[in-house]
Design a protein around this motif. Sequence first.
Motif, short mmCIF file in Angstrom:
data_model
loop_
_atom_site.label_atom_id
_atom_site.label_comp_id
_atom_site.label_asym_id
_atom_site.label_seq_id
_atom_site.Cartn_x
_atom_site.Cartn_y
_atom_site.Cartn_z
N MET A 101 0.96 -0.62 0.45
CA MET A 101 -0.26 0.94 -0.27
C MET A 101 0.96 1.23 0.07
SD MET A 101 -3.51 -0.21 2.32
CE MET A 101 -4.29 1.68 2.07
N PHE A 146 4.27 1.13 -0.90
CA PHE A 146 4.31 1.58 -2.44
C PHE A 146 3.76 2.37 -3.29
CE2 PHE A 146 5.99 0.24 -6.59
CZ PHE A 146 7.27 0.54 -6.62
N THR A 147 2.33 1.43 -3.75
CA THR A 147 1.72 1.96 -4.82
C THR A 147 1.30 3.34 -4.01
OG1 THR A 147 0.24 0.13 -3.95
CG2 THR A 147 -0.04 0.12 -5.50
N LYS A 166 3.22 5.91 -2.91
CA LYS A 166 3.91 6.48 -3.19
C LYS A 166 4.35 6.89 -4.62
CE LYS A 166 6.94 9.76 -0.94
NZ LYS A 166 6.38 10.77 -2.09
N THR A 167 4.72 6.12 -4.79
CA THR A 167 4.91 6.07 -6.41
C THR A 167 4.15 6.15 -7.64
OG1 THR A 167 6.34 4.32 -5.47
CG2 THR A 167 6.71 4.38 -7.83
N TRP A 190 9.53 5.86 5.14
CA TRP A 190 10.69 5.43 4.54
C TRP A 190 10.77 4.69 4.59
CZ3 TRP A 190 10.59 7.94 0.85
CH2 TRP A 190 10.09 9.51 0.38
N VAL A 191 11.60 3.36 5.82
CA VAL A 191 11.79 2.67 5.81
C VAL A 191 10.92 1.47 5.58
CG1 VAL A 191 12.19 0.61 7.70
CG2 VAL A 191 12.82 2.47 7.92
N ILE A 214 9.35 1.73 2.53
CA ILE A 214 9.56 1.81 1.35
C ILE A 214 10.88 1.30 0.78
CG2 ILE A 214 9.74 4.11 -0.97
CD1 ILE A 214 7.32 4.68 0.48
N HIS A 215 11.30 1.97 1.63
CA HIS A 215 12.72 1.06 1.40
C HIS A 215 12.96 -0.90 1.24
CE1 HIS A 215 16.87 -0.30 2.48
NE2 HIS A 215 17.18 0.15 0.97
N ARG A 216 12.19 -0.84 2.37
CA ARG A 216 12.29 -2.64 2.33
C ARG A 216 10.84 -3.18 1.10
NH1 ARG A 216 11.01 -2.86 8.46
NH2 ARG A 216 12.81 -2.74 8.75
N ARG A 247 10.93 -1.68 -1.74
CA ARG A 247 12.19 -1.30 -3.26
C ARG A 247 12.53 -2.35 -3.34
NH1 ARG A 247 11.00 3.85 -5.46
NH2 ARG A 247 12.50 3.81 -6.90
N THR A 248 13.72 -3.11 -2.22
CA THR A 248 14.42 -3.97 -2.08
C THR A 248 13.97 -5.13 -2.67
OG1 THR A 248 15.33 -2.48 -0.06
CG2 THR A 248 16.08 -4.22 -1.16
N LEU A 299 11.20 -5.46 -4.26
CA LEU A 299 10.73 -5.41 -6.14
C LEU A 299 11.63 -6.00 -6.45
CD1 LEU A 299 8.36 -2.64 -6.32
CD2 LEU A 299 7.72 -5.32 -6.49
N MET A 300 12.99 -5.12 -6.49
CA MET A 300 14.58 -4.81 -7.09
C MET A 300 14.47 -6.87 -7.48
SD MET A 300 16.82 -2.19 -6.38
CE MET A 300 16.11 -1.42 -5.04
#
Lengths: 75, 186
Positions: B138, B140-141, B143-144, B165-166, B168-170, B172-173, B175-176
């Motif tokens: 949620m 991530f969606t 925000k991005t 931020w923590v 979102i950072h998790r 993103r990691t 997702l990558m």
Amino acid sequence: MKTCKDVEILCTKAQYNEATLLEKIQLKLHMLICKTCKTFVKKNTKLTSLCSQAKIKTLPMEEKEKMKRTLRSKS
Amino acid sequence: MTKQILNPDTWVDSYSDYLFNYAVTRVNDSEIAKDLVQETFFAGLKSAKNFKGEAAERTWLISILKRKVIDHYRKINSKKAKSVIRITKNNNSDTDSNFLEEQVADPTSLLENSKMENEELGIAIQECIAKLPKKHAMAFTLKTINGLSTEEVCKELEINPSNLWVIIHRARTALMECLNNNWFKI
């Protein structure tokens, strides 16, 4: 000195253009000395461009709430 | 294989975006796509007792949506008196010719390819988002993809910015990692 974990979060912040000037400088300085973080920044930037390239569309929140309500009334 | 069960209460949160994207790339109209998604959920509820538990919930809903999209095209086609073959003339062509052969799509053009690729990429990203924990997905969606400000997302999820931020950072990691396995090396 910031740890790599802190810097990674700074990098994520920078992806959304929300890092402050000081944070950006800290990020750049760290990237000079840390190869791992440099790769991470590269990957993170790629992810941002992929997300904008894919043009994913989502339903707005209020539409979802409306859908939920009608679904509940039907079930 | 474990038997799947249906959870209609979570449908909207979990699948509406995925279904909406699927529909919108096929009907090219967000209003129609929205209606189709809504109809899909209704049809899903109605025929929930026919769900055998062999497929995952999402696959089952997509298969309903597929039928809805086909029905939609059938409906707009039956409204026409007869099907019309449309030939769009190439207005900006510098050659004055009436040969259809000269108006076919350029096989070397990269435009169509990249459009299809972007659709697939969108699906790949969404599948990866679906694998994230609900709160991460949620955040991530919002925000991005929806491009909300940090403040708004924090209010929505009732967390403070550094927490966000923590998260979102998790996200993103993860997702990558996921895109790395499912899409291509990033």
